[in-house]
Design a protein around this motif. Structure first.
Motif, PDB file in Angstrom:
ATOM      1  N   GLU A   1       0.828  -1.210   0.000  1.00 59.10           N
ATOM      2  CA  GLU A   1       0.000   0.000   0.000  1.00 59.10           C
ATOM      3  C   GLU A   1       0.865   1.264   0.000  1.00 59.10           C
ATOM      4  OE1 GLU A   1      -4.145  -1.246   2.167  1.00 59.10           O
ATOM      5  OE2 GLU A   1      -2.433  -0.815   3.466  1.00 59.10           O
ATOM      6  N   SER A   2       1.983   1.228   0.706  1.00 55.55           N
ATOM      7  CA  SER A   2       2.848   2.410   0.786  1.00 55.55           C
ATOM      8  C   SER A   2       3.526   2.727  -0.546  1.00 55.55           C
ATOM      9  CB  SER A   2       3.906   2.222   1.879  1.00 55.55           C
ATOM     10  OG  SER A   2       4.905   1.308   1.463  1.00 55.55           O
ATOM     11  N   MET A   3       3.584   1.734  -1.431  1.00 54.14           N
ATOM     12  CA  MET A   3       4.221   1.943  -2.733  1.00 54.14           C
ATOM     13  C   MET A   3       3.309   2.677  -3.707  1.00 54.14           C
ATOM     14  SD  MET A   3       6.180  -1.692  -3.010  1.00 54.14           S
ATOM     15  CE  MET A   3       7.093  -1.306  -4.491  1.00 54.14           C
ATOM     16  N   GLY A   4       2.025   2.717  -3.420  1.00 56.27           N
ATOM     17  CA  GLY A   4       1.084   3.441  -4.268  1.00 56.27           C
ATOM     18  C   GLY A   4       0.870   2.764  -5.607  1.00 56.27           C
ATOM     19  N   GLY A   5       0.368   3.532  -6.548  1.00 51.05           N
ATOM     20  CA  GLY A   5       0.087   3.005  -7.876  1.00 51.05           C
ATOM     21  C   GLY A   5      -1.401   2.980  -8.166  1.00 51.05           C
ATOM     22  N   ARG A   6      -1.722   2.621  -9.387  1.00 51.75           N
ATOM     23  CA  ARG A   6      -3.115   2.586  -9.831  1.00 51.75           C
ATOM     24  C   ARG A   6      -3.862   1.436  -9.164  1.00 51.75           C
ATOM     25  NH1 ARG A   6      -4.049   2.065 -16.085  1.00 51.75           N
ATOM     26  NH2 ARG A   6      -1.878   1.668 -15.691  1.00 51.75           N
TER      27      ARG A   6
ATOM     28  N   ARG B   1      -8.253  -6.279  -6.605  1.00 51.22           N
ATOM     29  CA  ARG B   1      -8.686  -6.359  -5.208  1.00 51.22           C
ATOM     30  C   ARG B   1      -7.818  -7.306  -4.370  1.00 51.22           C
ATOM     31  NH1 ARG B   1     -13.855  -5.208  -4.640  1.00 51.22           N
ATOM     32  NH2 ARG B   1     -14.160  -5.973  -6.737  1.00 51.22           N
ATOM     33  N   ILE B   2      -7.681  -6.918  -3.109  1.00 52.53           N
ATOM     34  CA  ILE B   2      -7.029  -7.786  -2.129  1.00 52.53           C
ATOM     35  C   ILE B   2      -8.125  -8.617  -1.468  1.00 52.53           C
ATOM     36  CG2 ILE B   2      -5.605  -7.879  -0.039  1.00 52.53           C
ATOM     37  CD1 ILE B   2      -4.187  -6.793  -2.561  1.00 52.53           C
ATOM     38  N   ILE B   3      -7.968  -9.928  -1.513  1.00 51.21           N
ATOM     39  CA  ILE B   3      -8.943 -10.848  -0.921  1.00 51.21           C
ATOM     40  C   ILE B   3      -9.095 -10.508   0.558  1.00 51.21           C
ATOM     41  CG2 ILE B   3      -9.396 -13.283  -0.358  1.00 51.21           C
ATOM     42  CD1 ILE B   3      -7.735 -13.987  -2.884  1.00 51.21           C
ATOM     43  N   VAL B   4     -10.306 -10.564   1.053  1.00 53.12           N
ATOM     44  CA  VAL B   4     -10.708 -10.281   2.433  1.00 53.12           C
ATOM     45  C   VAL B   4     -10.731  -8.779   2.715  1.00 53.12           C
ATOM     46  CG1 VAL B   4     -10.238 -10.598   4.906  1.00 53.12           C
ATOM     47  CG2 VAL B   4      -9.957 -12.513   3.351  1.00 53.12           C
ATOM     48  N   TYR B   5      -9.657  -8.078   2.418  1.00 53.04           N
ATOM     49  CA  TYR B   5      -9.553  -6.665   2.750  1.00 53.04           C
ATOM     50  C   TYR B   5     -10.409  -5.794   1.838  1.00 53.04           C
ATOM     51  CZ  TYR B   5      -5.749  -8.049   5.803  1.00 53.04           C
ATOM     52  OH  TYR B   5      -5.010  -8.628   6.793  1.00 53.04           O
ATOM     53  N   GLY B   6     -10.493  -6.148   0.560  1.00 50.67           N
ATOM     54  CA  GLY B   6     -11.340  -5.431  -0.373  1.00 50.67           C
ATOM     55  C   GLY B   6     -10.728  -4.201  -1.014  1.00 50.67           C
ATOM     56  N   ASN B   7      -9.598  -3.744  -0.508  1.00 52.92           N
ATOM     57  CA  ASN B   7      -8.956  -2.592  -1.130  1.00 52.92           C
ATOM     58  C   ASN B   7      -8.273  -3.005  -2.429  1.00 52.92           C
ATOM     59  OD1 ASN B   7      -7.353  -4.012   0.768  1.00 52.92           O
ATOM     60  ND2 ASN B   7      -5.789  -2.463   0.659  1.00 52.92           N
ATOM     61  N   HIS B   8      -7.923  -2.033  -3.239  1.00 54.24           N
ATOM     62  CA  HIS B   8      -7.332  -2.294  -4.552  1.00 54.24           C
ATOM     63  C   HIS B   8      -5.899  -1.791  -4.611  1.00 54.24           C
ATOM     64  CE1 HIS B   8     -11.580  -2.770  -5.468  1.00 54.24           C
ATOM     65  NE2 HIS B   8     -11.237  -3.336  -6.608  1.00 54.24           N
ATOM     66  N   LEU B   9      -5.057  -2.556  -5.275  1.00 50.39           N
ATOM     67  CA  LEU B   9      -3.655  -2.218  -5.496  1.00 50.39           C
ATOM     68  C   LEU B   9      -3.351  -2.424  -6.977  1.00 50.39           C
ATOM     69  CD1 LEU B   9      -1.922  -4.050  -2.492  1.00 50.39           C
ATOM     70  CD2 LEU B   9      -2.408  -1.605  -2.696  1.00 50.39           C
ATOM     71  N   PRO B  10      -2.184  -1.984  -7.439  1.00 54.07           N
ATOM     72  CA  PRO B  10      -1.776  -2.365  -8.799  1.00 54.07           C
ATOM     73  C   PRO B  10      -1.796  -3.897  -8.921  1.00 54.07           C
ATOM     74  CG  PRO B  10      -0.326  -0.676  -7.917  1.00 54.07           C
ATOM     75  CD  PRO B  10      -1.210  -1.117  -6.782  1.00 54.07           C
ATOM     76  N   ALA B  11      -2.126  -4.388 -10.101  1.00 52.16           N
ATOM     77  CA  ALA B  11      -2.289  -5.837 -10.299  1.00 52.16           C
ATOM     78  C   ALA B  11      -1.095  -6.661  -9.815  1.00 52.16           C
ATOM     79  CB  ALA B  11      -2.604  -6.132 -11.767  1.00 52.16           C
ATOM     80  N   PRO B  12       0.155  -6.279 -10.122  1.00 52.81           N
ATOM     81  CA  PRO B  12       1.272  -7.101  -9.633  1.00 52.81           C
ATOM     82  C   PRO B  12       1.339  -7.152  -8.106  1.00 52.81           C
ATOM     83  CG  PRO B  12       2.011  -5.673 -11.409  1.00 52.81           C
ATOM     84  CD  PRO B  12       0.626  -5.220 -11.032  1.00 52.81           C
TER      85      PRO B  12
END
Length: 137
Positions: free
Chosen positions: A55-60, A64-75
């Motif tokens: 999360e600290s790395m940022g990006g588009r 989705r992260i399973i359980v948490y529901g937040n979104h991160l860059p695909a990799p």
């Protein structure tokens, strides 16, 4: 033909209808198993630490992260979800991977991240991708 060309040819030319029902059923079970063990591993200290770093790395926000529901860059999502699926070491250790390869913990989170990032990927294409990735693993 060199081995890489053979693999690429196999991946490009194989259609969902070419895949045996047993392989499709195994892939469905692998997907279910991977999500289940990821849910179980979601609160691991390793996973929460990795999630904080990702999360600290940022990006588009793509996947989705399973359980948490937040979104991160695909990799990053594939990495966090894959770690979640492996952290308890309960992923497809026998039934789905008799050789002990743990392939689904790497394949399924990556396929999920790519499919969520690319909304035009159908469920059939997703399933076929899981099967083919498992086939060459």
């Amino acid at each position: 033909m060199d081995p890489t060309a053979k693999i690429v040819r196999h991946l490009v030319l194989t259609k969902l209808g070419d895949i045996p029902k047993q392989a499709l059923d195994r892939a469905k079970l692998a997907i279910l198993d991977t999500i289940a063990v990821a849910i179980a591993g979601a609160r691991s200290k390793v996973v929460t630490a990795l999630l904080n770093v990702a999360e600290s790395m940022g990006g588009r926000p793509e996947s989705r992260i399973i359980v948490y529901g937040n979104h991160l860059p695909a990799p990053a999502a594939a990495l966090v979800n894959g770690t979640m699926a492996r952290v308890l070491d309960f992923d497809d250790t026998y039934e789905l991977a008799p050789g002990g390869g743990h392939a689904s913990a790497y394949i399924v989170p990556t396929a999920l991240a790519v499919a969520e990032r690319n909304v035009h990927i159908t469920g059939a294409e997703f399933l076929g991708g899981v099967v083919l990735a498992s086939d060459i693993y």
